[in-house]
Design a protein around this motif. Structure first.
Motif, short mmCIF file in Angstrom:
data_model
loop_
_atom_site.label_atom_id
_atom_site.label_comp_id
_atom_site.label_asym_id
_atom_site.label_seq_id
_atom_site.Cartn_x
_atom_site.Cartn_y
_atom_site.Cartn_z
N ILE A 96 0.85 -1.34 -0.11
CA ILE A 96 0.02 0.07 -0.01
C ILE A 96 0.76 1.32 -0.11
O ILE A 96 0.64 2.23 -0.59
N THR A 97 1.83 1.23 0.90
CA THR A 97 2.60 2.52 0.77
C THR A 97 3.60 2.78 -0.33
O THR A 97 3.65 3.80 -0.88
N LYS A 98 3.88 1.78 -1.06
CA LYS A 98 4.63 1.93 -2.34
C LYS A 98 3.77 2.16 -3.48
O LYS A 98 4.04 3.17 -4.33
N ALA A 99 2.73 1.75 -3.43
CA ALA A 99 1.46 2.44 -4.42
C ALA A 99 0.99 3.76 -4.23
O ALA A 99 0.33 4.12 -5.03
N THR A 100 1.13 4.13 -3.08
CA THR A 100 0.63 5.39 -2.76
C THR A 100 1.59 6.51 -2.33
O THR A 100 1.97 7.27 -2.89
N VAL A 101 1.80 6.32 -1.09
CA VAL A 101 2.59 7.49 -0.48
C VAL A 101 4.16 7.63 -1.06
O VAL A 101 4.49 8.78 -1.50
N TYR A 102 4.70 6.50 -1.17
CA TYR A 102 6.17 6.53 -1.73
C TYR A 102 6.26 7.03 -3.25
O TYR A 102 7.20 7.60 -3.60
N GLU A 103 5.09 6.68 -3.90
CA GLU A 103 5.08 6.90 -5.13
C GLU A 103 5.25 8.58 -5.35
O GLU A 103 5.80 9.30 -6.18
N ALA A 104 4.19 9.10 -4.33
CA ALA A 104 4.22 10.68 -4.66
C ALA A 104 5.36 11.22 -3.76
O ALA A 104 6.17 12.28 -4.56
N LEU A 105 5.94 10.59 -2.81
CA LEU A 105 7.26 11.24 -2.32
C LEU A 105 8.21 11.12 -3.32
O LEU A 105 9.49 12.12 -3.21
N ASP A 106 8.31 10.09 -4.09
CA ASP A 106 9.64 9.96 -4.93
C ASP A 106 9.66 11.00 -6.07
O ASP A 106 10.67 11.54 -6.39
N ASN A 107 8.33 11.42 -6.33
CA ASN A 107 8.34 12.38 -7.28
C ASN A 107 8.79 13.78 -7.02
O ASN A 107 9.24 14.50 -7.55
N ARG A 108 8.48 14.03 -5.59
CA ARG A 108 8.70 15.01 -4.85
C ARG A 108 10.51 15.40 -4.89
O ARG A 108 10.78 16.30 -4.98
N ALA A 109 10.87 13.98 -4.28
CA ALA A 109 12.48 14.19 -4.29
C ALA A 109 12.93 14.30 -5.57
O ALA A 109 13.95 14.88 -5.68
N LEU A 110 12.48 14.12 -6.71
CA LEU A 110 13.13 14.32 -8.07
C LEU A 110 12.87 15.76 -8.59
O LEU A 110 13.47 16.55 -9.47
N THR A 111 11.35 16.35 -8.36
CA THR A 111 11.13 17.58 -8.87
C THR A 111 10.90 18.68 -7.78
O THR A 111 10.82 19.64 -8.27
N GLY A 112 10.68 18.37 -6.67
CA GLY A 112 10.26 19.40 -5.72
C GLY A 112 9.03 20.15 -6.00
O GLY A 112 8.69 21.00 -5.42
N SER A 113 8.11 19.11 -6.52
CA SER A 113 6.71 19.56 -6.71
C SER A 113 5.52 18.59 -6.58
O SER A 113 6.11 17.32 -6.54
N ALA A 114 4.44 18.79 -6.44
CA ALA A 114 3.23 17.71 -6.35
C ALA A 114 3.27 16.94 -7.47
O ALA A 114 3.49 17.23 -8.68
N LEU A 115 2.83 15.64 -7.33
CA LEU A 115 2.56 14.63 -8.36
C LEU A 115 1.45 15.02 -9.15
O LEU A 115 0.34 15.27 -8.59
N SER A 116 1.40 15.08 -10.44
CA SER A 116 0.27 15.71 -11.13
C SER A 116 -0.44 14.70 -11.65
O SER A 116 -0.25 13.55 -11.51
#
Length: 222
Positions: A202-222
């Motif tokens: 569940i965390t890999k499919a939700t929270v970590y997917e979103a936070l990985d994007n923030r780590a790379l881009t510094g912005s919210a996952l669109s």
């Protein structure tokens, strides 16, 4: 009553080993990515480099039902707490959240397809990676995310009986989990592994997917 699931929840849900950001990078457009700050968490290490507020939809996804390796899960309820302390139990944890300048606390509850495993995941938006570590350190058998009961027949049982709690970190975020069996009984080793697997899925499919994007881009996952 809280029962920590050592050997299952604690060992498999490791704050020092977040999922990789490679899959997120492949979803970006052809436009060049911004220069990622050095360090393990990139932009997500600090709210200064990752200023966008988090949302329930970003952290927990748009899908109520999803499958991971043929294991089915369903999100049943969400909450955007007015105060960070509203989503946490225990004086030490609440104090740590205030000290870490927590500005947002979002929670969602989930169940597996069979209705055996249920749990709540919370995400706290803190000022820095250092402050997130302090929040994680405050976790204990009396300081953990407040279980969020659903209105359905399965997750309405959240918070009753024995469960497992853990606080992990990802940059300036704290990820707090409480998972248990629906019937509230203490799981055996097989049951603990099933709960741990559900948390990872569940965390890999939700929270970590979103936070990985923030780590790379510094912005919210669109």
């Amino acid at each position: 009553m809280l029962g920590l699931l050592t050997g299952g929840l604690v060992m498999m849900y490791n704050a020092d080993e977040p999922v990789t950001a490679e899959t997120t990078a492949s979803r970006q457009t052809s436009a060049p990515l911004p220069s990622v700050p050095p360090g393990k968490y990139g932009f997500a290490a600090s709210r200064k480099t990752d200023p966008d507020p988090i949302t329930i939809k970003e952290m927990f996804g748009k899908r109520r039902k999803f499958t991971v390796s043929k294991r089915g899960y369903q999100m049943t309820i969400t909450s955007k707490d007015k105060k960070c302390t509203d989503g946490a139990l225990g004086d030490a944890l609440q104090k740590a959240l205030k000290s870490a300048k927590c500005t947002q606390f979002v929670r969602a509850s989930f169940r597996d397809k069979e209705g055996v495993v249920i749990g709540t995941i919370g995400v706290a938006n803190l000022s820095s990676e250092k402050q997130a570590a302090k929040v994680a350190k405050a976790g204990s058998s009396s300081n953990y995310v407040k279980p969020l009961p659903g209105k359905d027949e399965v997750t309405k049982q959240l918070g009753s009986g024995a469960g497992g709690a853990k606080i992990s970190t990802y940059g300036h975020y704290a990820i707090l989990v409480w998972f248990q069996r629906k019937d509230g009984t203490k799981p055996d080793s097989k049951g603990s592994k099933r709960i741990s697997q559900a948390i990872v899925d569940i965390t890999k499919a939700t929270v970590y997917e979103a936070l990985d994007n923030r780590a790379l881009t510094g912005s919210a996952l669109s």
